[in-house]
Design an enzyme around this catalytic site. Structure first.
Site, PDB file in Angstrom:
ATOM      1  N   CYS A  96       0.862  -1.181   0.000  1.00 57.96           N
ATOM      2  CA  CYS A  96       0.000   0.000   0.000  1.00 57.96           C
ATOM      3  C   CYS A  96       0.898   1.229   0.000  1.00 57.96           C
ATOM      4  O   CYS A  96       1.857   1.291   0.768  1.00 57.96           O
ATOM      5  CB  CYS A  96      -0.879  -0.021   1.245  1.00 57.96           C
ATOM      6  SG  CYS A  96      -1.985   1.402   1.377  1.00 57.96           S
ATOM      7  N   HIS A 138      -9.007  -3.437  -2.870  1.00 59.65           N
ATOM      8  CA  HIS A 138      -8.061  -2.761  -1.975  1.00 59.65           C
ATOM      9  C   HIS A 138      -8.447  -1.280  -1.862  1.00 59.65           C
ATOM     10  O   HIS A 138      -8.515  -0.729  -0.761  1.00 59.65           O
ATOM     11  CB  HIS A 138      -6.632  -2.924  -2.540  1.00 59.65           C
ATOM     12  CG  HIS A 138      -5.565  -2.215  -1.755  1.00 59.65           C
ATOM     13  ND1 HIS A 138      -4.546  -2.884  -1.109  1.00 59.65           N
ATOM     14  CD2 HIS A 138      -5.351  -0.900  -1.516  1.00 59.65           C
ATOM     15  CE1 HIS A 138      -3.765  -2.001  -0.499  1.00 59.65           C
ATOM     16  NE2 HIS A 138      -4.228  -0.779  -0.737  1.00 59.65           N
ATOM     17  N   GLU A 139      -8.707  -0.645  -3.014  1.00 57.24           N
ATOM     18  CA  GLU A 139      -9.018   0.798  -3.010  1.00 57.24           C
ATOM     19  C   GLU A 139     -10.387   1.063  -2.385  1.00 57.24           C
ATOM     20  O   GLU A 139     -10.563   2.037  -1.653  1.00 57.24           O
ATOM     21  CB  GLU A 139      -8.943   1.373  -4.424  1.00 57.24           C
ATOM     22  CG  GLU A 139      -7.590   1.219  -5.120  1.00 57.24           C
ATOM     23  CD  GLU A 139      -6.409   1.640  -4.276  1.00 57.24           C
ATOM     24  OE1 GLU A 139      -6.558   2.546  -3.434  1.00 57.24           O
ATOM     25  OE2 GLU A 139      -5.329   1.036  -4.423  1.00 57.24           O
ATOM     26  N   HIS A 142     -10.164   1.248   1.292  1.00 60.68           N
ATOM     27  CA  HIS A 142      -9.683   2.553   1.787  1.00 60.68           C
ATOM     28  C   HIS A 142     -10.859   3.509   2.025  1.00 60.68           C
ATOM     29  O   HIS A 142     -10.840   4.300   2.959  1.00 60.68           O
ATOM     30  CB  HIS A 142      -8.743   3.198   0.762  1.00 60.68           C
ATOM     31  CG  HIS A 142      -7.310   2.784   0.897  1.00 60.68           C
ATOM     32  ND1 HIS A 142      -6.563   3.009   2.032  1.00 60.68           N
ATOM     33  CD2 HIS A 142      -6.475   2.175   0.020  1.00 60.68           C
ATOM     34  CE1 HIS A 142      -5.326   2.555   1.854  1.00 60.68           C
ATOM     35  NE2 HIS A 142      -5.245   2.038   0.636  1.00 60.68           N
TER      36      HIS A 142
HETATM   37 ZN    ZN Z   1      -3.635   1.119  -0.116  1.00 60.48          ZN
END
Ligand code: ZN
Length: 181
Positions: A96, A138-139, A142
């Site tokens: 990340c 993954h995004e 966030h």
């Molecule tokens: Zn990340």
């Protein structure tokens, strides 16, 4: 949304609290939003990343950019993304841009269908597998304040302990500097 000067945007690192915030939906699609997305794509490219979410540049809004192809035409901007479908399960080591030097084995769906708006507010859908599906997940994490370090195995915890401690100490030092100004 306040209009940040895109030039001042930079990648923020763990354990900045903005990375743990549930981000707000975007309702206004204007030139300042487009400028933010453009700047995020630049920051992502400069850092050799495949994705970057708005909280990673200090903005608690539901926007991420990604490009897992390495080609300029592979740039994708997703506003207010949501998954219509997630299927399969696979493990892969992820990093990340906000948690440098840290790698975590993550179990994620292997295929995904995503609904989002583009930078002009036009809705679109896309389906992907492998790296594409993984980057989207993954995004999207966030945008809900979830990080790869939230769900580490005991092995990953041990392997990453030193790097995380270093980031925490760097953050404490930088916060003090800012406070003195
Ligand atoms: Zn990340």
């Amino acid at each position: 949304m306040a209009c940040p000067n895109p030039e001042t945007l930079h990648i923020v690192c763990y354990p900045d609290p903005i990375l743990s915030v549930k981000c707000a939906p975007i309702e206004t699609f204007d030139a300042s939003l487009a400028a933010v997305a453009e700047k995020m794509l630049c920051l992502m490219r400069d850092a050799s990343g495949v994705g970057l979410a708005a909280p990673q540049v200090g903005l608690a809004i539901r926007l991420f950019v990604c490009n897992w192809t390495g080609e300029p035409e592979g740039d994708l901007v997703c506003v207010n993304p949501r998954f219509l479908e997630l299927d399969g399960v696979g493990e892969m080591i992820e990093g990340c841009l906000s948690i440098p030097e840290v790698e975590v084995t993550m179990r994620r769906a292997t295929t995904a269908t995503l609904a989002a708006a583009d930078i002009h507010g036009q809705p679109f859908e896309c389906s992907g597998e492998g790296l594409a599906a993984r980057v989207w997940q993954h995004e999207a994490d966030h945008l809900d304040g979830r990080l790869i370090t939230d769900t580490m195995s005991a092995t990953d915890e041990i392997a990453n302990r030193r790097a995380l401690k270093q980031l925490e100490s760097d953050y404490a030092t930088n916060s003090k500097k800012v406070g003195r100004r």
